[in-house]
Design a protein around this motif. Structure first.
Motif, mmCIF file in Angstrom:
data_model
loop_
_atom_site.group_PDB
_atom_site.id
_atom_site.type_symbol
_atom_site.label_atom_id
_atom_site.label_comp_id
_atom_site.label_asym_id
_atom_site.label_seq_id
_atom_site.Cartn_x
_atom_site.Cartn_y
_atom_site.Cartn_z
ATOM 1 N N ASP A 66 53.622 70.770 -18.466
ATOM 2 C CA ASP A 66 52.908 71.090 -19.701
ATOM 3 C C ASP A 66 53.849 71.732 -20.729
ATOM 4 O OD1 ASP A 66 50.403 70.194 -18.791
ATOM 5 O OD2 ASP A 66 50.061 72.086 -17.739
ATOM 6 N N ARG A 67 54.686 72.656 -20.266
ATOM 7 C CA ARG A 67 55.619 73.326 -21.180
ATOM 8 C C ARG A 67 56.656 72.341 -21.724
ATOM 9 N NH1 ARG A 67 54.968 77.295 -17.169
ATOM 10 N NH2 ARG A 67 56.939 76.754 -16.141
ATOM 11 N N GLU A 70 55.022 70.229 -24.409
ATOM 12 C CA GLU A 70 54.834 71.031 -25.611
ATOM 13 C C GLU A 70 56.158 71.251 -26.340
ATOM 14 O OE1 GLU A 70 52.091 74.752 -26.184
ATOM 15 O OE2 GLU A 70 54.056 75.462 -25.475
ATOM 16 N N LYS A 71 57.206 71.562 -25.601
ATOM 17 C CA LYS A 71 58.509 71.853 -26.197
ATOM 18 C C LYS A 71 59.094 70.638 -26.901
ATOM 19 C CE LYS A 71 62.001 74.894 -26.463
ATOM 20 N NZ LYS A 71 61.893 76.302 -26.903
ATOM 21 N N LYS A 73 57.383 67.916 -27.809
ATOM 22 C CA LYS A 73 56.378 67.207 -28.612
ATOM 23 C C LYS A 73 56.057 65.835 -28.018
ATOM 24 C CE LYS A 73 56.875 70.652 -31.457
ATOM 25 N NZ LYS A 73 55.925 71.790 -31.404
#
Length: 276
Positions: A66-67, A70-71, A73
């Motif tokens: 997930d990270r 997110e990082k 995109k």
């Protein structure tokens, strides 16, 4: 005297340092510090030891995957795709690999082709729990393998047989959620006579089958059969046969199950070996 900056450190030295920071930092922190750190983070030597978190796909936790999405995109990225991306960073230099839950046999095939230098490998239960599993056929590609963690005892006899044929430096086996009957115990003794480290914590193993291992594996220096079902931890014969093993652990083992559910067997394979 002018103070030196981290970004001015020679690339070889920087790679040596970054190879120790762990997968999460290599993915989410290091590349964004400066150009020299980004360049160093791409060196395959930084990705030789890859220990994935046990779970990359969870509805309850914000995972590494997930990270990562997110990082960078990224909207969609499967466990398989992420795992293959990270393993690919090593460009065949990976020697230690702990795969996460949720990846498929496709990842196992990829690892077999891309990581011939592996000496330590963890295969989670999702890859193993299939009667038609291809894992036994892949073992021959890891001829340098020394330690193997398995999240299930599915196809254990076939896997052990292939290890005996291909991996002449093999010394350690850890199996989670194991069912060890006479066939499995005999396979360990016959095919892995020189094994030094054996972890079967939480297994279903009868007294007679444990005796087969204790009598047949003469080079064991570490045997962990804690919290097993099928024999009592204070059985005098078991303790006598194990008296020559440097580290023998059998606490919590019992003949019958008086307290079902105490041990989370799925976690046991991630405990690791004892090196001494």
């Amino acid at each position: 005297m002018e103070e030196r900056k981290w970004e001015d450190l020679e690339c070889d030295c920087l790679v040596n340092v970054l190879g120790r920071v762990g997968m999460e930092s290599l993915l989410l922190d290091v590349p964004f510090v400066c150009k020299s750190w980004y360049k160093a983070s791409l060196d395959p030597s930084c990705w030789k030891h890859l220990v994935f978190p046990k779970d990359l796909d969870s509805e309850r936790d914000f995972t590494l995957l997930d990270r990562f999405k997110e990082k960078y995109k990224i909207e969609n990225c499967s466990v398989d795709a992420f795992t293959k991306f990270v393993v690919g960073r090593s460009h065949g230099n990976c020697t230690g690999l702990f795969l996460p839950n949720g990846c498929t046999e496709e990842v196992a095939k990829y690892v077999a082709d891309e990581c011939p230098a592996l000496t330590a490998l963890l295969l989670p239960s999702d890859i193993l729990r299939c009667e038609s599993s291809i894992v036994p056929t892949l073992i021959g590609k890891w001829e340098h393998l020394e330690n193997l963690w398995l999240g299930s005892s599915e196809n254990l006899v076939n896997i052990i047989t292939q290890i005996s044929l291909a991996c002449n430096k093999f010394s350690g086996l850890c199996v989670s959620s194991a069912t060890i009957q006479e066939e499995e115990a005999s396979a360990i003794v016959t095919n892995l006579p020189n094994i030094k480290y054996l972890i079967l914590r939480g297994a279903w193993i009868d007294f007679e089958d444990l005796v087969i291992i204790l009598q047949g594996c003469k080079n064991l220096v570490h045997l962990d059969v804690r919290d097993c079902l099928g024999f009592d931890f204070d059985d005098e014969k078991v303790l006598e046969l194990a008296s020559n093993i440097k580290t023998f652990k059998c606490e919590g083992s019992m003949l019958v199950d008086y307290d079902d559910g105490v041990i989370d067997h799925d976690d046991l394979v991630y405990e690791g070996y004892i090196s001494s």
